[in-house]
Write a protein that holds these residues in place. Sequence first.
Motif, PDB file in Angstrom:
ATOM      1  N   UNK A  27       0.798  -1.306  -0.084  1.00  0.00           N
ATOM      2  CA  UNK A  27       0.042   0.176   0.168  1.00  0.00           C
ATOM      3  C   UNK A  27       0.948   1.071  -0.188  1.00  0.00           C
ATOM      4  N   UNK A  28       2.089   1.078   0.739  1.00  0.00           N
ATOM      5  CA  UNK A  28       2.816   2.498   0.497  1.00  0.00           C
ATOM      6  C   UNK A  28       3.519   2.650  -0.763  1.00  0.00           C
ATOM      7  N   UNK A  73      -9.702  16.591  -3.333  1.00  0.00           N
ATOM      8  CA  UNK A  73     -11.046  16.404  -2.627  1.00  0.00           C
ATOM      9  C   UNK A  73     -11.283  14.842  -2.768  1.00  0.00           C
ATOM     10  N   UNK A  74     -11.125  14.059  -3.705  1.00  0.00           N
ATOM     11  CA  UNK A  74     -11.192  12.585  -3.921  1.00  0.00           C
ATOM     12  C   UNK A  74     -10.529  11.912  -2.840  1.00  0.00           C
ATOM     13  N   UNK A  75      -9.204  12.269  -2.489  1.00  0.00           N
ATOM     14  CA  UNK A  75      -8.528  11.592  -1.705  1.00  0.00           C
ATOM     15  C   UNK A  75      -9.117  11.884  -0.277  1.00  0.00           C
ATOM     16  N   UNK A  76      -9.481  12.962   0.133  1.00  0.00           N
ATOM     17  CA  UNK A  76     -10.219  13.311   1.379  1.00  0.00           C
ATOM     18  C   UNK A  76     -11.539  12.714   1.844  1.00  0.00           C
ATOM     19  N   UNK A  77     -12.213  12.220   0.667  1.00  0.00           N
ATOM     20  CA  UNK A  77     -13.492  11.652   0.605  1.00  0.00           C
ATOM     21  C   UNK A  77     -13.229  10.235   1.171  1.00  0.00           C
ATOM     22  N   UNK A  78     -12.090   9.588   0.370  1.00  0.00           N
ATOM     23  CA  UNK A  78     -11.722   8.319   0.750  1.00  0.00           C
ATOM     24  C   UNK A  78     -11.350   8.231   2.363  1.00  0.00           C
ATOM     25  N   UNK A  79     -10.584   9.179   2.960  1.00  0.00           N
ATOM     26  CA  UNK A  79     -10.193   9.514   4.205  1.00  0.00           C
ATOM     27  C   UNK A  79     -11.328   9.418   5.128  1.00  0.00           C
ATOM     28  N   UNK A  80     -12.366  10.059   4.556  1.00  0.00           N
ATOM     29  CA  UNK A  80     -13.558  10.334   5.520  1.00  0.00           C
ATOM     30  C   UNK A  80     -14.412   8.941   5.582  1.00  0.00           C
ATOM     31  N   UNK A  81     -14.403   8.348   4.321  1.00  0.00           N
ATOM     32  CA  UNK A  81     -15.065   7.132   4.233  1.00  0.00           C
ATOM     33  C   UNK A  81     -14.471   5.965   5.243  1.00  0.00           C
ATOM     34  N   UNK A  82     -13.110   5.985   5.021  1.00  0.00           N
ATOM     35  CA  UNK A  82     -12.398   4.924   6.112  1.00  0.00           C
ATOM     36  C   UNK A  82     -12.845   5.298   7.575  1.00  0.00           C
ATOM     37  N   UNK A  83     -12.726   6.496   7.894  1.00  0.00           N
ATOM     38  CA  UNK A  83     -13.359   6.668   9.369  1.00  0.00           C
ATOM     39  C   UNK A  83     -14.545   6.273   9.633  1.00  0.00           C
ATOM     40  N   UNK A  84     -15.499   6.602   8.820  1.00  0.00           N
ATOM     41  CA  UNK A  84     -16.925   6.426   8.855  1.00  0.00           C
ATOM     42  C   UNK A  84     -17.260   4.734   8.830  1.00  0.00           C
ATOM     43  N   UNK A  85     -16.308   3.924   8.123  1.00  0.00           N
ATOM     44  CA  UNK A  85     -16.903   2.570   8.081  1.00  0.00           C
ATOM     45  C   UNK A  85     -15.643   1.805   9.019  1.00  0.00           C
ATOM     46  N   UNK A  86     -15.053   2.511   9.456  1.00  0.00           N
ATOM     47  CA  UNK A  86     -13.962   1.917  10.338  1.00  0.00           C
ATOM     48  C   UNK A  86     -12.963   1.093   9.878  1.00  0.00           C
ATOM     49  N   UNK A  87     -12.404   1.476   8.570  1.00  0.00           N
ATOM     50  CA  UNK A  87     -11.429   0.524   7.784  1.00  0.00           C
ATOM     51  C   UNK A  87     -10.152   1.490   7.900  1.00  0.00           C
ATOM     52  N   UNK A  88      -9.298   0.746   8.667  1.00  0.00           N
ATOM     53  CA  UNK A  88      -7.848   1.467   8.508  1.00  0.00           C
ATOM     54  C   UNK A  88      -7.023   0.751   7.649  1.00  0.00           C
ATOM     55  N   UNK A  89      -6.127   1.732   7.092  1.00  0.00           N
ATOM     56  CA  UNK A  89      -5.052   1.203   6.173  1.00  0.00           C
ATOM     57  C   UNK A  89      -4.004   0.311   6.875  1.00  0.00           C
ATOM     58  N   UNK A  90      -3.583  -0.722   6.028  1.00  0.00           N
ATOM     59  CA  UNK A  90      -3.480  -0.979   4.764  1.00  0.00           C
ATOM     60  C   UNK A  90      -4.941  -1.646   4.280  1.00  0.00           C
ATOM     61  N   UNK A  91      -5.692  -1.905   5.061  1.00  0.00           N
ATOM     62  CA  UNK A  91      -7.077  -2.683   4.617  1.00  0.00           C
ATOM     63  C   UNK A  91      -7.851  -1.770   3.337  1.00  0.00           C
ATOM     64  N   UNK A  92      -8.305  -2.498   2.277  1.00  0.00           N
ATOM     65  CA  UNK A  92      -9.158  -1.599   1.124  1.00  0.00           C
ATOM     66  C   UNK A  92     -10.310  -2.503   1.014  1.00  0.00           C
TER      67      UNK A  92
END
Lengths: 145, 145, 145
Positions: free
Chosen positions: B51-52, C21-40
Amino acid sequence: MLEQIHLLAAVTVLGVLEQAYFFLQVIHARRKFGISPPNISGPPEFERIFRAQVNSSEYFPIFVALLWQAGLFFHQGLAAALGLLYLYSRYCYFMGYRASSSDRLTPIYFSTGVLWVLIAAATLGLLHFFLSHYVGLNVLRLIAA
Amino acid sequence: MLEQIHLLAAVTVLGVLEQAYFFLQVIHARRKFGISPPNISGPPEFERIFRAQVNSSEYFPIFVALLWQAGLFFHQGLAAALGLLYLYSRYCYFMGYRASSSDRLTPIYFSTGVLWVLIAAATLGLLHFFLSHYVGLNVLRLIAA
Amino acid sequence: MLEQIHLLAAVTVLGVLEQAYFFLQVIHARRKFGISPPNISGPPEFERIFRAQVNSSEYFPIFVALLWQAGLFFHQGLAAALGLLYLYSRYCYFMGYRASSSDRLTPIYFSTGVLWVLIAAATLGLLHFFLSHYVGLNVLRLIAA
């Protein structure tokens, strides 16, 4: 100005067309294996085509960046010729990877080799520019003398 | 023309070399953990390195695009210096992410900060160009007067 | 030189802001659904947002490459206008994909159409340059005569 970049621009547009072809192959494979977005996993036959496209997409900006630096600072015609060679080896890589994982190896090694030659050309060209610009040392004239 | 872009070109080639280093790290990790392409999942140690690299690849064209706009429209030397700072923080990000997910955070925030400074420089440079080109308003001369 | 590229540079910086803006949306979605990197992987709602960002990232270098070739060899203003249209359709694609997989289709077809127009413009511009540069044939003057 356009005279110094028209071959680089032509190879860049060709590279985009190749990427478009790879994208179409993934769309075709998605339909064939019935894998709808956002899904990206499936049988190895699908995953190989998918990964071949992703890998080519990751290398595309690297390729374009090198093509232009080598073309601007070393030699436009040589950089464009190496660019065509790279695009051809990427095509072989895609077709090889589609057939089997091991068939991707020879063309990927070859395409990486072409990128290293582009890196070398860009670095030599830049080195020559830095030396003559900052140190006043024209290596080419020294060798000729 | 090359005089206005040689520092940007040098930082671009350095950026390509950094990407090459990241690609080699993934190849090395694939061998270490026995994960053959097209597979991309495995133990967290592998997935973090993978991922990095993917994240760095996604940001590479954005970085190059900003570097050049900031360098052409604001100041080449400043843009190149920020570019080196970005490449250094990307290296720290990669090494941090390899160690643990949380160790990627500080360098990724820093590298994003550098990108925002490049965005600001490019925007200011473009604004200055648009104002003096279309409105005939030279802000720098106004301030100096 | 900057006069021939300032519109292309401005659209490029806008494109970077859209990617941010798209990157920020993914970060936001990661927080909302509780999916931490490196999980995709996660629920379809998350995967659609994630894939929308990945797809936009893959197309970004292709878009920038075409924008600049079309702008340099065909017409800067037209290329920049098509560029704005592309960025708008990418925004619709992202928002559509977030809502449902099928809502991404209309904007993705439209944005691909814009890219093909950019390819056509770049190819025509390059063809014109090659013909007048190597064959001495100025097509535009022939038509006007």
